[in-house]
Design an enzyme around this catalytic site. Sequence first.
Site, PDB file in Angstrom:
ATOM      1  N   ASP A 256       0.869  -1.188   0.000  1.00 11.84           N
ATOM      2  CA  ASP A 256       0.000   0.000   0.000  1.00 11.84           C
ATOM      3  C   ASP A 256       0.899   1.230   0.000  1.00 11.84           C
ATOM      4  O   ASP A 256       1.424   1.631   1.039  1.00 11.84           O
ATOM      5  CB  ASP A 256      -0.886   0.026   1.259  1.00 11.84           C
ATOM      6  N   ARG A 264       3.916   2.838   3.129  1.00  7.60           N
ATOM      7  CA  ARG A 264       4.729   1.870   3.883  1.00  7.60           C
ATOM      8  C   ARG A 264       6.215   2.059   3.614  1.00  7.60           C
ATOM      9  O   ARG A 264       7.047   1.766   4.470  1.00  7.60           O
ATOM     10  CB  ARG A 264       4.350   0.436   3.505  1.00  7.60           C
ATOM     11  N   ARG A 328      -7.186  11.125   1.998  1.00 10.19           N
ATOM     12  CA  ARG A 328      -6.580  10.129   1.107  1.00 10.19           C
ATOM     13  C   ARG A 328      -7.167  10.242  -0.304  1.00 10.19           C
ATOM     14  O   ARG A 328      -6.539   9.795  -1.268  1.00 10.19           O
ATOM     15  CB  ARG A 328      -6.813   8.713   1.649  1.00 10.19           C
ATOM     16  N   LYS A 358      -9.257   1.779  -5.663  1.00 15.27           N
ATOM     17  CA  LYS A 358      -9.954   1.342  -4.455  1.00 15.27           C
ATOM     18  C   LYS A 358     -10.769   2.496  -3.862  1.00 15.27           C
ATOM     19  O   LYS A 358     -10.427   3.661  -4.087  1.00 15.27           O
ATOM     20  CB  LYS A 358      -8.972   0.773  -3.431  1.00 15.27           C
ATOM     21  N   HIS A 359     -11.902   2.247  -3.191  1.00  7.56           N
ATOM     22  CA  HIS A 359     -12.496   1.003  -2.750  1.00  7.56           C
ATOM     23  C   HIS A 359     -13.904   0.936  -3.324  1.00  7.56           C
ATOM     24  O   HIS A 359     -14.806   1.600  -2.807  1.00  7.56           O
ATOM     25  CB  HIS A 359     -12.572   0.950  -1.231  1.00  7.56           C
ATOM     26  N   HIS A 371     -12.309  -1.582   8.676  1.00 10.75           N
ATOM     27  CA  HIS A 371     -11.364  -2.343   9.481  1.00 10.75           C
ATOM     28  C   HIS A 371     -12.032  -2.824  10.764  1.00 10.75           C
ATOM     29  O   HIS A 371     -11.655  -3.864  11.316  1.00 10.75           O
ATOM     30  CB  HIS A 371     -10.144  -1.475   9.858  1.00 10.75           C
ATOM     31  N   ASP A 444     -10.872  -6.269  -0.585  1.00 11.81           N
ATOM     32  CA  ASP A 444     -10.118  -5.635   0.491  1.00 11.81           C
ATOM     33  C   ASP A 444      -9.742  -6.751   1.463  1.00 11.81           C
ATOM     34  O   ASP A 444     -10.199  -7.897   1.330  1.00 11.81           O
ATOM     35  CB  ASP A 444     -10.988  -4.555   1.166  1.00 11.81           C
TER      36      ASP A 444
END
Length: 522
Positions: A256, A264, A328, A358-359, A371, A444
């Site tokens: 990601d 990351r 984002r 996404k998403h 999440h 996902d």
Amino acid sequence: MSNRNHRKHHSNLIPYLLIFAVVLGGLALTAVKFWDYTQGDTTSNAIVNTVPSDDTERQNIKDAADQAAREAAERADQSEQTAEDDTDAEPSGENSQSQAEAEASTAEDSSQAEPESGDTESEETGNVTGEDTSEPVTPEETASEWENSTETEIDPEADTDAPSPVLTTDEAAQVLLDGMTLHEKVCQLFIVTPEELTGISGTATVGGATTQAALQDYPVGGIVYFAGNILTQDQCTAMIESTQSYSELGLFIAVDEEGGTVARIGRNSAMGTTSFPNMATVGAQGTGAAYNVGLTIGSEITQFGFNLDFAPVADVNTNPDNPVIGSRAFSSDAAEAAELVASAVQGFRDGGILCCLKHFPGHGDTATDSHYGLAETAKTLDELRETEFLPFQAGIDAGAELVMVGHISTPNITGNSVPASLSSYMVTDILRGELGFDGLVVTDSLSMEAITDQYGSGEAAVLAVQAGVDLLLMPEDLSAAVSALEGAVGDGTLTESRIDESVLRILTVKLECDIIDINSVS
């Protein structure tokens, strides 16, 4: 008449015999060489035999040559008898005769064996007739072979060093699929963390023997790495290289890397990559900035071995209370977001990396982070078409290879609370059918609570594949998910052809972007 004059008389006949032999063909050389040896006449060395044009002429020449040889031999015998007392005579007739016979036999054999090509004949023996000898004439016994060898025309422009033709991408994918077991096919549907693959506790930072053994047992389609797996440039590159080397079909190596808060790699200064602000800030700078983000990220992370980036975000930030998307997203305006997403996709592609929208069907107007629970959008299908679908459609048209489907229920569209990631209507009818997406559909993370609160790993995997999903991301229990899919094929819940459909897409993408070397497929 003296012996010398007698021999001179016979010698005067030689030119006539030689002219006769030359006219009739090369086999007259037998008689000439015999006479030449016994009488010391060196003029025969200048004689060059010609090639007969057909079998009848060749036989006529041979008969005439034999006659000439007999006449020459008789005259030689007569000379030998009259020259016995001559002090200038050649060595004894017995020795001369035996050696001459050997040479005559050799000469006859030589005249029967003609060169294989006209070019060789012309270069080695010349062309005394002045005729075009570029068309080769071969001996009767090899004529048919020569004809067969010259049937194929050679293209002077052809690249003789070029490799033999390889299979097309579709053909190669089918060949690979045909050679796979059901277990191998099912495993290709999964992208997992290295920890989930190996079962180790802690965080994986190397790809060693444990990883190798795990990939033999579960030859998954890909590995996704997070910040804890990525320490330094050398460590990251070595980890990915070794892990990739263990896979017979090549791995999607995913991360990601959106830029901004989800990076990351970019948030680790030891990796030496470019750090970007949130995409809302980038979006405000225009499409050029969005393109540059994709191009830069793609170009930088591929050097470590990554080939798939779960970016860009194609959501529209329409709900200020949204806890997970927010900045984002490129924009809160759907049309503007569409242009920016398309530019980013082009940048990623030009940067040499696979990218993923996404998403779907849009996480920007939800109030829940999937999440921690099932997210829901209350919008109708028409409302999604007017807003949320616009960036996805633009990204698809720009060439995005993957679309990630979120764990977002659409009760006002489907009439139930099934998340889009497990909904055949949302995946097959809308995403593939209406938006025309024919690439890879990935869920996902299946370890999110939006899924684990309601479904087991096996059940979620089967439902996702039934819905039309190709790739299953991070199930909570890989072994259970694989077993459930194999069992579903066994009991008829799923057909193997449905598995094949997704695996064929996966293999095709891997071949297209050289994760699998097409030249290795035969």
